[in-house]
Design an enzyme around this catalytic site. Structure first.
Site, short mmCIF file in Angstrom:
data_model
loop_
_atom_site.label_atom_id
_atom_site.label_comp_id
_atom_site.label_asym_id
_atom_site.label_seq_id
_atom_site.Cartn_x
_atom_site.Cartn_y
_atom_site.Cartn_z
N HIS A 165 -7.24 12.94 3.00
CA HIS A 165 -8.23 12.11 3.69
C HIS A 165 -8.05 12.29 5.19
O HIS A 165 -6.93 12.18 5.69
CB HIS A 165 -8.09 10.63 3.32
N LEU A 225 -12.02 4.67 -4.50
CA LEU A 225 -12.13 5.66 -3.43
C LEU A 225 -11.19 5.38 -2.24
O LEU A 225 -11.19 4.29 -1.70
CB LEU A 225 -13.59 5.69 -2.92
N ASP A 226 -10.43 6.39 -1.82
CA ASP A 226 -9.53 6.29 -0.67
C ASP A 226 -8.43 5.26 -0.87
O ASP A 226 -7.78 4.85 0.11
CB ASP A 226 -10.29 5.96 0.62
N GLU A 227 -8.22 4.79 -2.09
CA GLU A 227 -7.23 3.72 -2.30
C GLU A 227 -6.09 4.17 -3.20
O GLU A 227 -5.25 3.37 -3.59
CB GLU A 227 -7.90 2.47 -2.90
N ARG A 260 0.83 -1.21 0.00
CA ARG A 260 0.00 0.00 0.00
C ARG A 260 0.85 1.25 0.00
O ARG A 260 0.36 2.35 -0.22
CB ARG A 260 -0.89 -0.06 1.25
#
Lengths: 292, 292, 292, 292
Positions: B200, B235-237, A219
């Site tokens: 975020h 989304l958010d990744e 990630r």
């Protein structure tokens, strides 16, 4: 600490009281009244009223010439009046702690070294492991060590019985999973509820399950961390006690993330154990109150 | 910066070169050869070979009397030989940046104040918002501000067309979502791929979706954080650029977590924008390489 | 907040009590007794007994239908019995704050933006500066701004008289030196003792005096920081309220250290002001007690 | 690692080159040319040009089938042309390290545990101490231990002779003062210049001399720290390699500050030793260049 006080130099006890009850006015006054009645002097005091659960929490350290019986008698009406859960202990009394481990030694070493150095108010009557790897390390610190393989449902059940037997035998107050790499059965989680701390090698709720450092690498996170939490049957979801992170960058391999993360694991777990042993950790539903 | 050099005091350019290609021996020698041939002196250089993707990344700052044409000519055979993606720019040239916002002003204020103070190498031709709330703040910094409500699929589509028109009109190189509270359509994500940064308000992959501070409170985490990442349709990744955390305890309400977290959001986003504008952020698959 | 309570929905006050006195048994019981007598409910409480000075410190927030007169009457015998310094205030009442500045705007911007965003319980009737640089910034936030040059002993004395006049005129409770680059005279330090906070652009006691970032660079430190402290006539030696550091490396120039350090200065000063305004900062000799 | 390469599977060496010289154009190209000529592939590379001293520093890791002789021959003209100080070593070769200690065990334990766990590329042929306290700990890790009292100028001189003899005997490359509580003589400092690292139990330049934690307590600092630095005859003033801090508050006693600080000391020293052993620490006048 518990010897009879002599007439001319009465023994001074150092008590730690932790309590919780439904919040309401007058609790502090009632508790402090019992302390005054026991000739106590407050050396440290913290409290917290939880908006989430409506519970009131308090931790207070008291120096007093009153022994346990006298102090308990003074507190009894307060406990009854407020329906308190109250625990009375002596400051610094070593907590009887069972350590479970597997092959990784960094957390066990950190716990035993700090204990040895007088920084952790625990006593460790036994380290139990599903591998023999750490025998020499544990031996060095003069702590009994037992190992048995866990390779099947049968050996796992047997190992868990051994854990419970050790808990009984040594009157264990805290079980520490120091990178113990087996998932506890729901029954064992239940039996150890509120007195079993795990170190998770990730910043929860970040990466759960296996290989969190591999996930962190994939990630590309810029911080990795560790989380000490109570063990519940809901894996990796127990109330969090302490967390730490450390900065990393793109150049770190998974192996380097593992090595870097171990420092955070060690200090996070030792910190959680220290606070628990000092009775600074209280449960408020799914959250913890930490009276640092 | 681009005026003709006079004979007796030739203009010294300060170039920043970023490149990536499949890794292999000799790349650094080839690049440095082109620099030497252009009478360049390296003032800063970083490189990274990714084990995950087999790509090689490099960022190098070069002082030279060679202008763009000469330097590009010297680099051209290297680019061809290695199949490089290479970008050449002048150090400190302000990046044309479009800011999208909603009602929260902390990130916009932080960006514009730093820009105003000369700490962010960007120029902001426009702030676009789906609310009028921040007009006065943006006006103060002398930046044009436009707002239009987004309350339906139609107005959303219209707003996204306005975004794309602004990107075209101002030749925008970076779009910053400074707490812009609308989810971009997949088409817009695609159109802005690699040049759109979001903040975020959580330590990803921790708490995604709505109300991360409420989730953080419920879970009783001991650290909260913020994550700046590239926007993708997932989304958010998107690839993470920067993360920061700050310690909190059980006594913090959700509202306090929000206030505490805003500091981390502001500085994390401004840091990511600064690095991007300085061409320190390169994409390596789902990860970023940050040449700090 | 101070209107008469109606019969059927009595106004609930939210009081904050801070006190200090010579330590001894029974103080908490006495204070909590006065709170109970005033129908108060404790919503937050912290205390500390200083081994260094033998003083006891307490901060308690109380919700109660008792108004100021009734509450003070209940506390009066306790104050007398223990020789307490006690301060009673309403939670959230904005503290009357005078800001002094010079040319650097980052701290002033941070204070005024946070105040504007409702995060700082202060009111700022005036910003005084020895330069006109920040007029537009301060104007934007709707705060009166005055400047006068300080270029000689005479103008300095005049400026300090203006400070004292402003303190009187606006009944100022806190003076904040937001990168005000003049050394206060001993007389002014004395006049503002215990209510004047400075931000020092170094990790005290690290680098004192002028150009701490230059010193930090020369020494090659790996962390730079900022310190918010009370102003005393002993330059840079007043009691410390808050400190923060940030990691740097060998590649940072002095100018970059300055830019990096400004973030720490801003947030450290704003944090100190917030705690002071919330009455969380008490003096214990040369040290501070911070009830976070 | 140095065996003859077989014809069909040539041995691949992993070299680390560190160098410094007066800065100027073309250095990187010349070095990378020698690497290409040696069939080398760069796996890691960092460089820094110091504005303070005009020196250029470089660290590069190279995989190659070229052995030492061939690689040195390729580098020789570059070294001569630029007047370089150049060091060539194999990545991961354990550095011969002498540890000096007194009674405190936390740093020694941390170093030996990490070494034992394969995280520190050092070998420790000897731990020398002026007390016998740590014999068992050092024995456990299988490291020879010698102690002799230092109680007079004579015994001190004798102990220093023993240090120098050990340095000679074991061809020591690094001497680590792991809370060794004696001040080295100027002669010994001189003899060990650039290869002796001390851990100072304070955030330098904060509190020097004896009892820094007591000073930190008296001053009421909010962060305490540790500093690893090269030893010079100018006490506590040698070039800084690494620093860490940790947050504390008013409630901490001196004894608690000591305990808290020991964690920072251990990890700061181990980090500095690791970087030094990996040849990531270069001297730039009174500053260090750290190629992390």
């Amino acid at each position: 600490m518990t010897t009879e006080a002599e007439p001319h130099s009465p023994h001074r006890y150092h008590w730690v009281v932790t309590l919780s009850c439904t919040d309401g006015p007058g609790i502090v006054h009632a508790v402090s009244g019992a302390i005054v009645a026991s000739r106590g002097n407050i050396t440290e005091s913290q409290q917290f009223a939880s908006d989430d659960t409506g519970r009131f929490f308090m931790r207070v350290q008291v120096e007093s010439t009153a022994g346990r019986d006298e102090f308990e008698a003074a507190l009894a009406p307060v406990v009854e009046r407020w329906g308190m859960e109250l625990h009375l202990d002596e400051v610094g009394r070593p907590l009887r702690t069972l350590v479970l481990a597997s092959t990784a030694g960094h957390c066990v070493n950190d716990l035993l070294f700090r204990h040895h150095a007088g920084q952790l108010p625990i006593e460790v009557p036994l380290v139990l492991s599903n591998h023999g790897t750490l025998r020499d390390l544990v031996d060095f610190y003069g702590v009994p060590f037992e190992s048995a393989p866990v390779t099947s449902p049968e050996t796992k059940a047997e190992f868990e019985r051994r854990i419970l037997a050790a808990v009984d035998e040594h009157d264990i107050e805290l079980v520490v999973l120091a990178r113990y790499m087996q998932i506890l059965s729901p029954e064992l989680c239940e039996a150890l509820a509120g007195r079993c701390i795990n170190i998770h090698h990730s910043f929860l709720p970040g990466f759960k399950g296996a290989n969190p450092y591999r996930q962190a690498h994939a990630r590309g996170v810029k911080l990795i961390g560790a989380t000490a939490h109570f063990v519940t049957s809901d894996l990796d979801e127990g109330p969090i006690i302490e967390q730490n992170v450390v900065r990393v960058d793109h150049s770190r391999s998974v192996a380097e993330l593992v090595a870097i993360g171990q420092d955070e694991e060690s200090r996070t777990l030792s910190q959680a154990v220290k606070w628990f042993a000092e009775r600074r950790v209280l449960l408020d539903g799914q959250r913890t109150v930490i009276f640092r």
